[in-house]
Each structure stands twice: as structure tokens, then as C-alpha cells.
Design a protein around this motif. Structure first.
Motif, PDB file in Angstrom:
ATOM      1  N   SER A   1       0.766  -1.174   0.107  1.00 21.86           N
ATOM      2  CA  SER A   1       0.079  -0.063   0.022  1.00 21.86           C
ATOM      3  C   SER A   1       0.779   1.411  -0.125  1.00 21.86           C
ATOM      4  CB  SER A   1      -1.056  -0.068   1.193  1.00 21.86           C
ATOM      5  OG  SER A   1      -0.126   0.206   2.462  1.00 21.86           O
TER       6      SER A   1
ATOM      7  N   VAL B   1       1.695   1.901  -3.547  1.00 19.79           N
ATOM      8  CA  VAL B   1       0.545   2.385  -4.321  1.00 19.79           C
ATOM      9  C   VAL B   1       0.146   3.989  -4.091  1.00 19.79           C
ATOM     10  CG1 VAL B   1      -2.237   2.149  -4.332  1.00 19.79           C
ATOM     11  CG2 VAL B   1      -0.701   0.061  -4.661  1.00 19.79           C
ATOM     12  N   ARG B   2       0.474   4.340  -2.780  1.00 18.74           N
ATOM     13  CA  ARG B   2       0.207   5.641  -2.490  1.00 18.74           C
ATOM     14  C   ARG B   2       1.307   6.467  -2.893  1.00 18.74           C
ATOM     15  NH1 ARG B   2      -1.196   4.840   3.737  1.00 18.74           N
ATOM     16  NH2 ARG B   2       0.619   3.508   3.434  1.00 18.74           N
TER      17      ARG B   2
ATOM     18  N   LEU C   1       0.915  -6.974  -5.501  1.00 17.54           N
ATOM     19  CA  LEU C   1       0.805  -6.333  -4.112  1.00 17.54           C
ATOM     20  C   LEU C   1       0.886  -7.636  -3.284  1.00 17.54           C
ATOM     21  CD1 LEU C   1      -1.921  -3.803  -3.907  1.00 17.54           C
ATOM     22  CD2 LEU C   1       0.488  -3.368  -3.814  1.00 17.54           C
TER      23      LEU C   1
END
Length: 190
Positions: free
Chosen positions: A89, A92-93, A190
Motif C-alpha cells: 500500500s 501504491v500511495r 501487491l
């Protein structure tokens, strides 16, 4: 294969899962052997008792530590999955942090694999410490056999849970290995 590619993650997971499975198998065998021995503790009449109840505290202490190590080892794949999801994550951010997250993920994988081996070594050591002391558990009177039997049952349940997690990990590993061509074609995992 570049350091941040999907293949890196796939092979790192395969390495972790393989180490975890071997360590878990050794741990489960050791814990179940001790659990079976402790669960067989029986009470004899006071007149027939040949040993004192002194070793009971040592057996209970070692079995509690062994149970704790078994439970932590059971949670290790969950920690690995949650940690990997967190690092994914982060990528992704903030794609600028991807290289740092990749390094952290590889280090995290190594730490989890080492922790798995370390917990197994501690567990086998505790099992070995229980062995000679547990030989007197068939000579106990009073409530000591009940306490030792309960410790054996708790350890057996913990070992069974570790076995179930190891089976899940093995199935997951088989799924990854059997889909290796498809997973390697994906640009980002992921």
C-alpha cells in the motif's frame, strides 16, 4: 529480473514459504512428541510414589514457553502477509517510495524467515529440556498430573494450529509455483 520487479516478490515469497514449511514441520513434530508425553501423565497412590513433585514446576515452565513459541510461530505468516500488504500500500500511495519499500520488503522477508528458524530452534531446545524432566511424570501424586496433562493438551492444540497454518502455507505455495508463468508476466504485484 530487476530488484523491484514482480519476480523478486514471487521468489522472495517462495523462499520464505519454503523456510517456514521446513521449520514448521520440525516444530510440529517436536511439539506433538512433547504434548503426547505430557498428556500421558498419571497419578499414582502416595504410597507408590517414587519421585517428588519438584520437577513439575520445571515441566510446566518449559511447556508454557514451548506453547508460546508455537503460538508466535503460528502467527508469523499472518504478520508476513499484513506487513507485505502494508508495504504494497505504501508503493501504491507513493510510487516515489517504491525503491525504499522494495528494499524494506526484501529485508522484511529475510527477517520473517530468520524468525521462523529462530522460533523453531527455541522450540526444539525447550522440547529437549522437557524430555528428561518429563520422564518422572508417571510417578506424580496429587494435582500435578492434571496440571501436566492440561499443559500437554494446550501444547497439542497449539501444535495442531501450527500444522493447519503450515498446510495453508503449503497450499498457497503450491498455488504460486503452479501459476509462476502467469505471475511473472504481471508487471506489479501487491
Amino acid at each position: 529480473m530487476s530488484f523491484g520487479s514482480s519476480e523478486t516478490y514471487i521468489y522472495a515469497y517462495i523462499a520464505f514459504a519454503s523456510v517456514y514449511l521446513v521449520a514448521s514441520a520440525v516444530f510440529v513434530v517436536s511439539a506433538l512428541r512433547v504434548s503426547t508425553g505430557l498428556s500421558r501423565a498419571r497419578q499414582v497412590p502416595t504410597s507408590e510414589r517414587r519421585q517428588a513433585n519438584g520437577p513439575v514446576a520445571a515441566v510446566l515452565g518449559h511447556s508454557q514457553r514451548l506453547t508460546d513459541y508455537t503460538q508466535v510461530s503460528t502467527l508469523l505468516p499472518l504478520v508476513y502477509i499484513v506487513g507485505s500488504m502494508f508495504l504494497g500500500s505504501v508503493i501504491v500511495r507513493d510510487t516515489a517510495a517504491a525503491s525504499t519499500a522494495n528494499v524494506a520488503w526484501i529485508l522484511f522477508t529475510v527477517v520473517c524467515a530468520v524468525a521462523s528458524v529462530f522460533l523453531t530452534v527455541l522450540g526444539v531446545r525447550e522440547s529437549g529440556a522437557i524430555g528428561p524432566v518429563a520422564e518422572v511424570t508417571d510417578q506424580l501424586a496429587g494435582r500435578a498430573p492434571e496440571a501436566i496433562q492440561r499443559a500437554g493438551v494446550r501444547l497439542g492444540v497449539s501444535a495442531a494450529l501450527l500444522l493447519l497454518v503450515a498446510v495453508f502455507t503449503a497450499l498457497n505455495l503450491w498455488s504460486v509455483v503452479s501459476s509462476l508463468d502467469v505471475l511473472r508476466a504481471v508487471d506489479f504485484l501487491l
